[in-house]
Design an enzyme around this catalytic site. Sequence first.
Site, short mmCIF file in Angstrom:
data_model
loop_
_atom_site.label_atom_id
_atom_site.label_comp_id
_atom_site.label_asym_id
_atom_site.label_seq_id
_atom_site.Cartn_x
_atom_site.Cartn_y
_atom_site.Cartn_z
CE1 TYR A 13 -4.23 -1.25 0.20
CE2 TYR A 13 -3.31 -2.99 1.08
CZ TYR A 13 -4.47 -2.23 0.48
OH TYR A 13 -5.63 -2.97 0.08
CB VAL A 164 -0.79 8.56 2.45
CG1 VAL A 164 0.34 9.65 1.93
CG2 VAL A 164 -0.08 7.28 2.45
CE LYS A 215 2.33 6.33 10.50
NZ LYS A 215 1.77 6.70 9.53
CG ASN A 219 -1.24 6.67 12.84
OD1 ASN A 219 -1.87 7.44 12.32
ND2 ASN A 219 -0.83 5.64 12.15
NE ARG A 255 -10.01 27.11 24.30
CZ ARG A 255 -10.55 28.23 24.19
NH1 ARG A 255 -10.49 29.09 23.02
NH2 ARG A 255 -11.52 28.74 25.05
CB CYS A 269 -2.28 2.84 10.49
SG CYS A 269 -1.96 2.47 8.77
N1 SAJ Z 1 -12.63 5.96 13.32
C1 SAJ Z 1 -13.36 6.34 14.14
N2 SAJ Z 1 -13.86 7.52 14.49
C2 SAJ Z 1 -13.15 8.70 13.74
C3 SAJ Z 1 -12.22 8.41 12.89
C4 SAJ Z 1 -11.96 7.17 12.58
O1 SAJ Z 1 -13.99 5.16 14.53
O2 SAJ Z 1 -13.62 9.73 14.25
C5 SAJ Z 1 -12.09 4.76 13.00
C6 SAJ Z 1 -12.10 4.29 11.44
O3 SAJ Z 1 -13.67 4.09 11.03
C7 SAJ Z 1 -11.35 3.11 10.94
C8 SAJ Z 1 -10.17 3.74 11.92
O4 SAJ Z 1 -10.59 4.65 12.88
O5 SAJ Z 1 -11.83 1.79 11.69
C9 SAJ Z 1 -8.85 4.29 11.48
O6 SAJ Z 1 -9.38 5.17 10.16
P1 SAJ Z 1 -8.72 6.67 9.94
O7 SAJ Z 1 -9.24 7.18 8.72
O8 SAJ Z 1 -8.82 7.44 11.27
O9 SAJ Z 1 -7.19 6.24 9.75
P2 SAJ Z 1 -6.25 5.36 8.76
O10 SAJ Z 1 -6.14 3.95 9.58
O11 SAJ Z 1 -7.09 4.95 7.58
O12 SAJ Z 1 -5.02 6.26 8.50
C10 SAJ Z 1 -4.32 6.77 9.46
C11 SAJ Z 1 -4.00 8.22 9.28
N3 SAJ Z 1 -3.52 8.69 10.35
C12 SAJ Z 1 -4.15 9.66 10.95
O13 SAJ Z 1 -5.05 10.40 10.34
C13 SAJ Z 1 -3.41 10.39 12.27
C14 SAJ Z 1 -2.88 8.44 7.89
O14 SAJ Z 1 -2.76 9.70 7.77
C15 SAJ Z 1 -2.00 7.45 8.39
O15 SAJ Z 1 -0.93 7.42 7.15
C16 SAJ Z 1 -2.35 6.13 8.38
O16 SAJ Z 1 -3.18 5.96 9.51
C17 SAJ Z 1 -1.00 5.10 8.42
O17 SAJ Z 1 -0.65 4.48 7.64
O18 SAJ Z 1 -0.38 5.16 9.72
#
Ligand code: SAJ
Length: 441
Positions: A13, A164, A215, A219, A255, A269
Site C-alpha cells: 500500500y 497518507v 509518526k 496515530n 477548542r 495503522c
Molecule cells: N474512526 C472512528 N472515528 C473517527 C475516525 C476514524 O471510529 O472519528 C475509525 C475508522 O472507522 C477506522 C479507524 O478509525 O476504523 C482508522 O481510520 P482513519 O481514517 O482514522 O485512519 P487510517 O488508519 O485509514 O489512516 C491513518 C491516518 N493517520 C491519521 O489520521 C493520524 C493516516 O494519515 C496515516 O498515514 C495512516 O493511519 C497510517 O498509515 O499510519
Amino acid sequence: MNFQKICVIGLGYIGLPTSSTFAAHGINVLGVDINPHIIETINKGEIHIHEPGLLEEVQKAIHSGKFKASTKLEEADAFIIAVPTPFQDDQFGEYNGQTYKLADMRAVSAAAESIVPFLKKGNLVVLESTSPPRTTVDLIAPILARSGLVAGRDFHLAYSPERVLPGQIMRELIENARVIGGVTPESALAGRDLYAAFVKGQIIQTDATTAEMVKLMENTYRDVNIAIANEFSRLADKFGVDVWEAISIANLHPRVKVLAPGPGVGGHCISVDPWFFVEAAPELTPLIYHARKVNDAQPHFVVELVERALGSLHEKKIAVLGLAYKPDVDDLRESPANEVVHILQHNGAQVKAWEPFKPDANMPGIDMASSLEDAINDADAVLLLVKHAEFSKFNPLEIAKKTSARIVIDTVNGWDKKAWENAGFILFRLGDNKSKIVNRK
Ligand code: SAJ
C-alpha cells in the site's frame, strides 16, 4: 544529492504508490518484493491492491520504462524500505499483569539485510515502515554496518514515515508535509533531496528518532481521541442522551473537536501503532494502553446494543452492511466489523454480510451476501457497521420493500432517524438512548 536510480523494497500500500510516483517524476525505480506473483502482476501493468488513481500511475510508469519490479535488488543511489510491521501472533509482552502486543520486525530486518551486499559509499537508505522508537539507530544501522560502511559517515540513513490516508494516497503522498529524520543532519538533507522529487508539502528535517516518534504520536493521538468518543457513546447510552447531538454541540466550542464513535478502530495503522509505544515503555503508557483497550472492546458494546434491540440473538437473522475497516475503502484488514460479526455469531445469530467494495471477499467464518437484496431479504434486523456513501444514500422507503426486517441498527450515524421511522422501521443508534429503548423479546 542527485538520484538517478532507487530501489523500493516492499510493493504494498505504500511501496507501490511511492515507486510509481518517483517514476512519474523522472527517477528510475526498481521495485522489489519477495512475492513473485506481485512482481509478475506489476510488470504486466496491473496491480494487486485497490487505491484510487494507482493503476493509472503504475501503468504509465511501467510503459515509460522508468519502473520495473523484481524479486532481486540491484545497486542504486538510494534504497527505501516500505515493508509491513505487523504484530507477533505468538508472543506478548507483560507489565503489571497487563499483556500487550509486540511488533514483528522480521520483514524490516530482512529488508535491511538484503541491502547490505549492494550498499556503496554515498548511498542513502530510508526506512518508511512504521516502527518502534529507535528502530533506525538500534536495528537498521547495526544491520547495515555488516557492509563495512558506517551510517552517517559512509552512507546516509534516515527515517521518513508515510502519513497518507488510504483512499487518498496518490494525492496525499505529494501534498502532505513530509518528515525526514536523519541519523546525521547530512542524512536528513540527503533524504530531503530525494523526496523533493515529488513532495509539494513542507519537508521537515529532524533526527531519526524524532521522526519515528512523530509518526507514532499522530496515530496514537487519533486512537486516544476515538477512544474518548467511544467512551462518550457508552456514557450517553447510560444517561439517556444522544451522543451525536451532544458531540455536535460540544464541537461548537472553539477548542473542542470530538471525533466520531463507531464499532471500533480498524485498519493496519491506528489499531497497531500505539502498541509500539506501549511495547517500548509500558511503565509510561497507561493512557495509550487503556485507549487501545476501549477501542478493542467497542464491538462488544455494539453487540449489546443489537441484543437490546432484538432480545436473544439465538437464530436471529442479521444483515450486516459493511465489512471494510472504514468508509469507502475495500480494505477489510483489522476491521472492527469483522469482530462484530464473529461475536454476533458466537451469541447465536445468523449473519449475512454485504460489502459492496469487496463482494467476493473470502472472510473465514463469514457468510458473504451476493447483493444487498440477498443480505436483507429475509433478515430480522439490518445492522449498519460502515458509513459507505452508498449506504448513507439509502432511501428507507425503497429498503422497506426489499426486507422483512423492521429493526435497523445504525452504529455510525449514517441514517436519518425520522426518515427510517416514517418508512416503518424502528431505528436503534449507537450512543443514542434519548428516545426510550424498547426491549423486544
Ligand atoms: N474512526 C472512528 N472515528 C473517527 C475516525 C476514524 O471510529 O472519528 C475509525 C475508522 O472507522 C477506522 C479507524 O478509525 O476504523 C482508522 O481510520 P482513519 O481514517 O482514522 O485512519 P487510517 O488508519 O485509514 O489512516 C491513518 C491516518 N493517520 C491519521 O489520521 C493520524 C493516516 O494519515 C496515516 O498515514 C495512516 O493511519 C497510517 O498509515 O499510519
